[in-house]
Structures are given as C-alpha cells and as structure tokens.
Design a protein around this motif. Structure first.
Motif, PDB file in Angstrom:
ATOM      1  N   VAL A 190       3.530  -1.178   3.976  1.00 25.25           N
ATOM      2  CA  VAL A 190       3.117   0.203   3.706  1.00 25.25           C
ATOM      3  C   VAL A 190       4.356   1.000   3.306  1.00 25.25           C
ATOM      4  CG1 VAL A 190       2.029   2.286   4.627  1.00 25.25           C
ATOM      5  CG2 VAL A 190       1.275   0.036   5.403  1.00 25.25           C
ATOM      6  N   ARG A 238      -1.277  -1.008  -4.460  1.00 24.98           N
ATOM      7  CA  ARG A 238      -2.341  -0.012  -4.418  1.00 24.98           C
ATOM      8  C   ARG A 238      -1.716   1.331  -4.042  1.00 24.98           C
ATOM      9  NH1 ARG A 238      -7.445  -2.619  -1.001  1.00 24.98           N
ATOM     10  NH2 ARG A 238      -7.748  -4.484  -2.314  1.00 24.98           N
ATOM     11  N   CYS A 265      -3.048  -5.015   3.052  1.00 20.86           N
ATOM     12  CA  CYS A 265      -1.618  -4.901   2.733  1.00 20.86           C
ATOM     13  C   CYS A 265      -0.718  -5.663   3.707  1.00 20.86           C
ATOM     14  CB  CYS A 265      -1.209  -3.428   2.692  1.00 20.86           C
ATOM     15  SG  CYS A 265      -1.199  -2.607   4.298  1.00 20.86           S
ATOM     16  N   VAL A 320      -2.657   5.203  -2.770  1.00 17.34           N
ATOM     17  CA  VAL A 320      -3.675   6.108  -2.233  1.00 17.34           C
ATOM     18  C   VAL A 320      -3.037   7.475  -2.017  1.00 17.34           C
ATOM     19  CG1 VAL A 320      -5.248   6.628  -0.340  1.00 17.34           C
ATOM     20  CG2 VAL A 320      -4.975   4.260  -1.118  1.00 17.34           C
ATOM     21  N   LEU A 358       1.291   5.210   0.137  1.00 15.90           N
ATOM     22  CA  LEU A 358       0.519   6.327   0.669  1.00 15.90           C
ATOM     23  C   LEU A 358       1.229   7.658   0.453  1.00 15.90           C
ATOM     24  CD1 LEU A 358      -0.637   4.824   4.100  1.00 15.90           C
ATOM     25  CD2 LEU A 358      -1.951   4.968   1.974  1.00 15.90           C
ATOM     26  N   ARG A 379      -3.817  10.677  -0.441  1.00 19.10           N
ATOM     27  CA  ARG A 379      -4.792  11.096   0.571  1.00 19.10           C
ATOM     28  C   ARG A 379      -5.362  12.487   0.293  1.00 19.10           C
ATOM     29  NH1 ARG A 379      -5.221   8.951   5.518  1.00 19.10           N
ATOM     30  NH2 ARG A 379      -4.845  10.905   6.645  1.00 19.10           N
ATOM     31  N   ASP A 406      -8.136  -1.303   2.990  1.00 22.04           N
ATOM     32  CA  ASP A 406      -6.791  -1.116   2.429  1.00 22.04           C
ATOM     33  C   ASP A 406      -5.729  -1.530   3.441  1.00 22.04           C
ATOM     34  OD1 ASP A 406      -7.475  -0.057  -0.124  1.00 22.04           O
ATOM     35  OD2 ASP A 406      -7.848   1.916   0.762  1.00 22.04           O
ATOM     36  N   TRP A 407      -5.929  -1.121   4.693  1.00 21.49           N
ATOM     37  CA  TRP A 407      -4.951  -1.474   5.739  1.00 21.49           C
ATOM     38  C   TRP A 407      -4.960  -2.985   5.994  1.00 21.49           C
ATOM     39  CZ3 TRP A 407      -1.232   1.594   7.462  1.00 21.49           C
ATOM     40  CH2 TRP A 407      -1.382   2.985   7.393  1.00 21.49           C
ATOM     41  N   LEU A 410       0.855  -1.180   0.000  1.00 26.61           N
ATOM     42  CA  LEU A 410       0.000   0.000   0.000  1.00 26.61           C
ATOM     43  C   LEU A 410       0.894   1.234   0.000  1.00 26.61           C
ATOM     44  CD1 LEU A 410      -2.840   1.287   0.275  1.00 26.61           C
ATOM     45  CD2 LEU A 410      -2.543   1.135   2.766  1.00 26.61           C
ATOM     46  N   GLU A 416      -7.493   6.368   2.487  1.00 25.44           N
ATOM     47  CA  GLU A 416      -7.466   4.915   2.452  1.00 25.44           C
ATOM     48  C   GLU A 416      -8.518   4.367   3.415  1.00 25.44           C
ATOM     49  OE1 GLU A 416      -5.042   6.006   5.986  1.00 25.44           O
ATOM     50  OE2 GLU A 416      -5.334   6.788   3.960  1.00 25.44           O
ATOM     51  N   THR A 417      -8.959   3.153   3.165  1.00 27.31           N
ATOM     52  CA  THR A 417     -10.008   2.542   3.976  1.00 27.31           C
ATOM     53  C   THR A 417      -9.406   1.517   4.937  1.00 27.31           C
ATOM     54  OG1 THR A 417     -10.362   0.754   2.380  1.00 27.31           O
ATOM     55  CG2 THR A 417     -11.619   2.793   2.048  1.00 27.31           C
TER      56      THR A 417
END
Length: 523
Positions: free
Chosen positions: A69, A49, A66, A51, A6, A53, A62-63, A4, A58-59
């Motif tokens: 991160v 993925r 993964c 994201v 970010l 922000r 999503d957390w 993920l 992120e949802t």
C-alpha cells in the motif's frame, strides 16, 4: 508486486468546492498528481491500482488483492492518512508513505505504523525504496540529498484516473520558488532555485490529456509558475501554437507571484496561451506586515494597480489572504475586505495564519516559545497554532466577519461581475462547450441565484450582460458564480467551528484563572 495507491479523504475546505461539485455531479477538485507520477516510476511488471477516496472508497477486495500500500497526503488529510496506515498494518500489508505531509512531519507516519517513508521528491527516493524492497528490507526511511532533474520525470499515469470525476486535471511545470516568505514551506520542500520541465515534456503531457478527451480546466500546479521567467516564456511560446492548432481544448490556470504585473510580455504570452485564471498570494494590503514576513516582491509596486493590470489583460485572479501576522494593526480584516471589493477578486482564499512545520516562521516562534502543541493546518475553521501579538479573540472576530461578508451572495455577485467586466485583454475567442455536468449545474444556479435569493434581478441582468458583451468569458463567469454556492454554504461551517473553539478557549482560561486564584496563599 501488486500495489494499491491511496489518496486520503479531503475534508471540506476552501479548496474542496464541495457544494458546487455535488451540484455538478463531480467528486473532487483535482486528482492526486503526486501519486500518478509515482505510479509512472514503478516497475513496468507491477500491477497498480489507484483509489482516490474522494471519488470512491477502496473495497475489501482491493485490500486483499494488494501486496503493498502506498499512501500520499497533505496535512489537511492527516486524520484519514493515519487511519489508512493503521488499517494497512492491521491487515499485514507493507505500508509505504510519501508526499508533502510525511516529508515535513515524518514522525507522524512513523507513529501511525508506516514501514517505509519515501520522502522528499520521488525521482530520488522511489528508486531507493525499490532497491530496498528488492533486498528484502522490511523498513526504511528514504531521503534525498539533492534536488532531482525534473526533465527526467515521466509522464504521470493519467490512465489510472476516473477523469469524469474531477473539476480540473493537474500537471506540473516547475518546482521551487526564488522568494523566501517566512510562513511558506515550499522552499523547504523544493528549494529556492526553480527547476523546470522542457516544453516538449509539457506538450507531451497535455497531448495525453487531449487524446483522452479532457476538456475542463488544466491546473498547472507550480507553486510559482513564473519563478523562472525565462523558462516560463520558452514554454509559453511553444504552448501557444499547440493550443491554437487544437482550438484551445481546455482552459489553463496556475499559481504565480504578484511580480507577474512587472512583465508585460509574460502576461501577454499567458493570455495568448489560454490561461484563464491565476492564483496569487497577496496575503495582506498592509505593507508593514508584508515586510515582516519577507514578502518584499509584493511591496515594490501598488498592490491594487498590479491586480488591476493583470485583470485588464484578461486573467481572472484568485487570491490568498492571511490574518494574524505579528504586529498587525487592528482592523486587518476590514482592510482585506475593502481591498478585495476594490479589485473585484471573486474568490479570496482567507486564512488565519498558521506556522507550518519547519518553516522559518515555525523555527522563530519555537525559539520564542510561542508555539502551541499540535500540528498546524491549512483548514479555515482552525484557530492559530501559536500565540499572536494581539488578542486571538480580536483576530478571530475580524476573520469571521471578513469571511462572512466576502461570501454574502449579493456582494459576491457584484464583484464577480466587475472583475469580468474589467477583462479587456486579447483572450482567445473560444466558446466553451457545456457538457452534462455544466447542464446539470446551470438550472440549479439559475434557480438559487436568479429566483430564490434576493440576488435575483442582479443575477439575470449580469448574466445576460456577460453573455452579450463578453461571450468568450461566459463559461469562466458561470463557473465563478457556481463556485460561489460552495462559499455561501462553507462560511456557516467556518463561523460555527471557530466560535465553538473560541468558547472552549475562553472556558479553559477561566478555569486556569480560577485554579490560580484558589492556589494563592491566604494573607
């Protein structure tokens, strides 16, 4: 591996254009180019993925999804950056970080709990990180001992982006700058020898964007596009026929040093290649201050004439200005304001001087014991992070006054019109199409600037004049007017925040003086 990626929230700032973006139904100025470039370096069997922000949060899913991160950040994003690291750690995820901020201040990410620091340039350190993961290592700091060959950099994963969310998409041609401005951290991050991609690489990246249907601005985010003039010209000569064959699908913008004005051929090539705007670090019209920060490239010719020459050739200028240099004479804000009005530059990025971590200025001020605690920031509403050579209250008062006056609606519209009227170069005669974002923005700008404000008569006269006399500039002119909506609003925020900080500073001084008085021995 399920990764993920970010990109933290970007606070409202000069560069966020938040008011204009909201009106247009857009979410962010630019996407995270570093993250989508790193994504292209990850193993092909990984699931990725991204994201941003600033576009969507992120949802929980999503957390949960993964294994790893990866977070990148600039210094202005530091608060959200810290929160994301801490949340990843709390959820038991492997947290890796990289980008300019952790590269400059790695201890910030370490203290927040990041397990892996992928620092410097990813072409060198992402492979180190992947090898460490394969060995089962739980932590690591990965640093480069050399600068990578950017001709081996893969095409960024533009497919991970929600393109409809952005005002401009970013690409990169070069890294590094040949100059040595004391306050700048670019030479620390990327070195003084500019490294460039090949024309074939750049055209391949632009072709991807073209095939994806991109049509708004493409921002070539080099810190100095002309740092290697020879290679820049080679790219431009290849870019011109590519743009012509596709009827100039998108306008280009970039950053360049002011010595662009010394090279007529380079200016002509940029205009023919479809460049519409160039950001230039002018910093100050005070030659003594320029010499003091080792920005000699801005002292070789008249700053005013250099700006006029570039504008007349057909390039809109966006500029950077700074108040607070050592031994700066009083009235610097007024002189900057007069310079901007004379050149007609619409968007002037005005900042209080900050000593960025590990720059030559930061090192010098540390040796002189003039640094304050805390990190520097590029945010316009923050006080300086060091003790200046003249009273900080005087500097900030000049700054607030200059920022406020520059973004009064009437002066902004006047100089924007003068700036565009000055453009007489051979820009490609392309009429940009208005999509639903522009169509949504157009009536709001017309209502605010053409009906509600005292600019109403001037707005309509100037708008019609540009449409009739310079139709190929109408799209860029309208964008410049629209961005003014951000500055008209943002100046209130900057003024309020700086005045509040000055009040706290004054209260602290009074408290210290009172404490000192009480501790004096009674004779």
């Amino acid at each position: 591996m399920k990764a993920l990626l970010l990109w933290p929230i970007m606070p409202n700032s000069f560069w966020s254009y938040q008011e204009a973006l909201d009106l247009a139904g857009l979410h962010a100025t630019n996407p995270p180019l570093g993250l989508i470039t790193v994504a292209a370096m990850l193993p092909s069997d990984w699931e990725v993925r991204l994201v941003d922000r600033n576009v969507r949060l992120e949802t929980d899913e999503d957390w949960d999804w993964c294994d790893l991160v990866i977070i990148s950040a600039m210094i202005i994003q530091k608060e959200d950056f810290r929160k994301l690291i801490q949340k990843g750690v709390e959820l038991g995820k492997k947290v890796a970080v990289g980008g300019p901020f952790p590269t400059s201040v790695p201890e910030f990410a370490t203290e927040a709990g990041a397990a892996y620091l992928i620092l410097d340039e990813g072409e060198c350190t992402v492979p180190m990180f992947l090898e460490a993961l394969a060995r089962g290592e739980e932590r690591g700091i990965f640093r480069a001992t050399e600068k990578p060959d950017v001709t081996q950099t893969p095409i960024p994963r533009f497919d991970l982006l929600d393109l409809d969310a952005y005002m401009a998409v970013t690409v990169q041609f070069s890294r590094g700058c040949p100059f040595q401005c004391e306050f700048c951290d670019i030479i620390n991050l990327f070195g003084r020898k500019p490294r460039t991609k090949t024309p074939e690489q750049m055209l391949a990246e632009l072709e991807v964007l073209y095939q994806m249907g991109w049509y708004r601005y493409v921002f070539i985010v080099d810190d100095n596009f002309i740092g290697n003039k020879r290679n820049a010209k080679v790219l431009l000569r290849a870019l011109i026929p590519w743009m012509e064959a596709r009827n100039y699908p998108f306008p280009l913008l970039t950053e360049a040093s002011l010595n662009l004005a010394e090279d007529d051929e380079l200016i002509e090539l940029m205009v023919k290649a479809g460049f519409a705007l160039v950001f230039m670090g002018i910093e100050t019209p005070d030659v003594e201050s320029l010499a003091g920060i080792h920005k000699e490239q801005n002292t070789r010719q008249s700053l005013m004439e250099s700006c006029h020459k570039i504008t007349r050739a057909g390039l809109q200028i966006m500029s950077g200005f700074i108040i607070g240099f050592d031994n700066e004479r009083a009235g610097a804000g007024k002189r900057i304001q007069e310079f901007i009005e004379e050149t007609g530059i619409p968007q002037a990025h005005l900042s209080l001087l900050q000593a960025l971590h590990n720059t030559a200025m930061w090192t010098r001020l540390k040796q002189e014991d003039r640094l304050h605690e805390g990190l520097a920031t590029v945010y316009q509403g923050s006080l300086m992070n060091f003790k200046p050579t003249r009273p900080v209250e005087e500097i900030v008062a000049e700054y607030i006054d200059c920022f406020w006056n520059l973004y009064e609606p009437l002066p902004y519209l006047k100089r924007t019109f003068r700036h565009f009227k000055m453009m007489n170069g051979q820009r490609p005669k392309i009429k940009r199409r208005f999509t639903w974002h522009e169509m949504r923005l157009f009536p709001v700008v017309c209502w605010r600037q053409g009906v509600v404000r005292t600019t109403r008569l001037l707005f309509w006269w100037q708008l019609i004049a540009i449409a009739l006399q310079k139709p190929s500039l109408f799209y860029d002119y309208f964008v410049a007017l629209s961005l003014g909506e951000h500055f008209f609003s943002f100046r209130h925020q900057v003024k309020a925040q700086l005045e509040a900080q000055l009040e706290v500073l004054q209260q602290n001084k009074q408290a210290q003086e009172q404490e000192s008085y009480q501790l004096e021995p009674v004779s």
